[in-house]
Write a protein that holds these residues in place. Sequence first.
Motif, short mmCIF file in Angstrom:
data_model
loop_
_atom_site.label_atom_id
_atom_site.label_comp_id
_atom_site.label_asym_id
_atom_site.label_seq_id
_atom_site.Cartn_x
_atom_site.Cartn_y
_atom_site.Cartn_z
N THR A 78 -12.84 -10.30 -12.90
CA THR A 78 -13.02 -8.31 -12.58
C THR A 78 -14.53 -8.15 -12.04
O THR A 78 -14.54 -7.45 -10.70
CB THR A 78 -12.43 -7.95 -13.70
N ILE A 186 4.99 12.93 -1.60
CA ILE A 186 5.18 12.14 -2.32
C ILE A 186 7.12 11.89 -1.74
O ILE A 186 8.05 11.52 -2.54
CB ILE A 186 5.03 11.92 -3.37
N ARG A 257 5.67 0.67 -1.10
CA ARG A 257 4.56 1.53 -2.22
C ARG A 257 3.49 0.62 -1.67
O ARG A 257 2.13 1.93 -1.76
CB ARG A 257 5.05 0.18 -3.44
N PHE A 260 2.65 3.76 1.02
CA PHE A 260 1.86 4.85 0.01
C PHE A 260 0.93 5.03 -0.28
O PHE A 260 0.06 5.22 0.12
CB PHE A 260 3.43 5.07 -1.49
N GLN A 261 0.70 3.48 -0.67
CA GLN A 261 -0.75 3.07 -1.14
C GLN A 261 -1.51 3.57 -0.32
O GLN A 261 -2.73 3.36 -0.48
CB GLN A 261 -1.25 1.13 -2.24
N SER A 264 -3.08 6.96 1.40
CA SER A 264 -3.44 7.24 -0.37
C SER A 264 -4.73 7.46 0.18
O SER A 264 -5.95 8.02 -0.50
CB SER A 264 -2.85 7.08 -1.28
N HIS A 265 -5.14 5.88 0.08
CA HIS A 265 -6.29 5.18 0.37
C HIS A 265 -7.22 6.03 1.38
O HIS A 265 -8.79 6.28 1.68
CB HIS A 265 -6.74 3.68 0.18
N LEU B 101 -6.74 -1.56 -14.48
CA LEU B 101 -7.07 -2.36 -13.18
C LEU B 101 -6.68 -3.28 -11.94
O LEU B 101 -5.66 -1.97 -11.44
CB LEU B 101 -7.22 -4.40 -13.51
N ARG B 103 -4.33 -3.68 -8.39
CA ARG B 103 -3.38 -4.45 -8.42
C ARG B 103 -3.72 -5.97 -8.10
O ARG B 103 -3.45 -7.03 -8.61
CB ARG B 103 -2.32 -4.12 -7.22
N GLN B 141 5.64 -2.79 -13.23
CA GLN B 141 5.55 -2.97 -13.49
C GLN B 141 4.83 -1.84 -14.44
O GLN B 141 3.50 -1.53 -14.32
CB GLN B 141 4.15 -2.94 -12.20
N VAL B 143 4.68 1.56 -13.90
CA VAL B 143 3.05 2.18 -13.59
C VAL B 143 3.69 3.87 -13.36
O VAL B 143 4.86 4.27 -12.13
CB VAL B 143 2.70 1.73 -11.90
N LEU B 145 3.72 7.18 -10.75
CA LEU B 145 2.80 7.96 -9.34
C LEU B 145 1.52 7.80 -8.83
O LEU B 145 0.87 7.18 -8.12
CB LEU B 145 3.44 9.02 -9.14
N ASP B 147 -0.34 5.75 -10.92
CA ASP B 147 -1.37 4.15 -9.73
C ASP B 147 -0.34 3.66 -8.51
O ASP B 147 -1.21 3.30 -8.41
CB ASP B 147 -0.32 3.30 -11.55
N MET B 148 0.46 4.30 -8.62
CA MET B 148 1.08 3.67 -7.53
C MET B 148 0.49 4.07 -6.06
O MET B 148 -0.14 3.50 -5.25
CB MET B 148 2.50 4.30 -6.97
N ALA B 149 -0.09 5.62 -6.28
CA ALA B 149 -0.84 5.97 -4.77
C ALA B 149 -2.50 5.37 -4.82
O ALA B 149 -3.09 4.92 -3.74
CB ALA B 149 -1.16 7.42 -5.37
N ALA B 150 -3.28 4.68 -6.09
CA ALA B 150 -4.27 4.72 -6.16
C ALA B 150 -4.42 3.07 -6.17
O ALA B 150 -5.32 2.39 -6.55
CB ALA B 150 -4.87 4.83 -7.23
N GLY B 151 -2.75 2.26 -6.83
CA GLY B 151 -2.09 0.78 -6.69
C GLY B 151 -3.68 0.40 -8.21
O GLY B 151 -4.35 -0.54 -8.13
N THR B 152 -3.36 0.50 -8.80
CA THR B 152 -4.02 0.21 -10.33
C THR B 152 -2.88 0.18 -11.29
O THR B 152 -1.42 0.22 -11.09
CB THR B 152 -5.15 1.45 -10.91
N LEU B 153 -3.17 -0.91 -11.90
CA LEU B 153 -2.75 -1.11 -13.06
C LEU B 153 -2.94 -1.09 -14.56
O LEU B 153 -4.10 -0.73 -14.51
CB LEU B 153 -2.42 -2.19 -13.07
#
Lengths: 325, 245
Positions: A78, A186, A257, A260-261, A264-265, B101, B103, B141, B143, B145, B147-153
């Motif tokens: 990390t 969404i 997914r 979508f990600q 969004s970014h 964190l 993905r 995982q 998560v 929504l 988290d899905m948009a941001a790509g986080t876990l």
Amino acid sequence: MFDGEDIRRWIMARAGSWRASVNNLAALRSQRQATVDEALNAVEAYRGLARDLATARRVVPNSRTTAGLESLYRQIHTLISRRPRGGLETIQSALRLDIPKVTRELRVPILSMALLMGVSALAGWWLITTFPTLIGMFASEDMIDHVEQGHLWTEGLINVVPSSMLSIGILANNITVSVLAFCAGIFLGLGTLYLIAMNGLMLGAAFAFVHQHGLARALFEFIIAHGPVELSVICIAGASGVALGESIIRPTGSSRRDSFQACSHRIGPLLLLCAALLIGCGLIEGFISPDPRFPMASRITIGACYWLIMWSLLTGRLFAKRIVD
Amino acid sequence: MSSADDRVTVQSVTGVDLTLAIAGPGTRSYAFVIDWHIRLLLACAWLLAAAAAQVKITWRTHDGLISLLPAAVIYFLYHPVIEVMTRGHTPGKRMAGVRILGRDGSQPSITALLLRNVFRLIDSLPATYLVGLTTCFLTRQRVRLGDMAAGTLLVLDDAAAEASLLRIERLATNSKLSLDALELIDQVLERWESLESANRAQVARSLLSRLDPKEDAANLAQLSDATLRDMLRAHLGSDAAPNHV
């Protein structure tokens, strides 16, 4: 094969390196920037830990040693993959490159949303002109009473609530509506379409109603300073929501997914700019729009100038680098 | 990237995969509830302080800028601000032992953290985060929504594992026992206070008789709780005592 004594010897041999990694990790986490040497040491420790973890997974699986190494390895991973803190440069880059690029990509959806809002506004106008009693669906009792007595509901507002508080309430509401228009995308874009259509319908209905009571000019005077940017931003947020919906319906990545990600970014910086523009709208709507001391000409000038600033920001012209021959 | 049994495996440049333990809806809710209490208490504390300072609590005067506005900012912007400042490690998440964190196991970017919070508007619908919780239950995982948009876990952050690693290493240096036995005794001593007296004594006797077959079972049965613990500590070597109160 490793026996118990080999494992002990291995742990004792590598322990110094693990301890150093723990200490370096704590030091690097607490500082904002690392020197090149510190970064290279961290990468070296990362490699060493990868080797140790692979060994531990093989010879002592499900042990505390392996769990500890897993944790240490994850934390160094990390740390190493931490993005550089851009600060001002990131903002400049977003304003010069990212936002203009997204705006260009969203040109058609933005125009479509503007068209949807316009058509909905016309529908709202027609509805209230044809069936005046339906205004109860779009406006509160208080607003209707005000207009029927020949006054806009915004008149005297500045005497009831201070401009500062009014601005904060308005900008918070506008930002929430815009963010909701984006997020509602969404639901395959349908949520966004509904929100934009409803906003247009309400706008048209309100104008038709005040027109019937001879107050259309007063309402126009109230909204002209902040309205152009506010409505444009809502259309942009709507277009972003539609793009979000499209990314799910027609994914461009390896999965819905991912698509979508990525979408969004890509749109994220544009939304931040929209929020910033709405703060300006809120301030205008709180301090200028309800203040009768501002004549129509100054309101139109403010509205036009603010819209031009918005357009320059969206197209990247405001911060474009000069090309020197 | 693959996932199974609430674990996500991420490929790394070293060729050794990274394993992330995913936090389930329970841990996620626990962290949220702690954070919710913190922001509510902070906002209320601000309002009480404003009231004590004779500032009117109303939107209709400028006093609202000092009383209501900061309280509203604390309550509504707590998550985005603290998450951006701490890069995904709010006090509630810290207490629940989780962190955000990317993905790929990386630290999430500011854009990702803001996007994650923007989608709270949808995740919290229609009430009590029903959409978010449902998505958590339905996705592999775990998560929402956002988290899905941001790509986080949201992953479990095993902070004690490092300390445990260093302790095991020190014990291995000081003791002649095998690593398995060392880890077992270490765990028993670590949990000693939380175990029931009869159970921990039984576990200690069982361990001691295996470590030293010459130890008489009848003799072990006579020993007190404290003596049994001291005997276990003695097996770990001189360094064991300070780590286990």
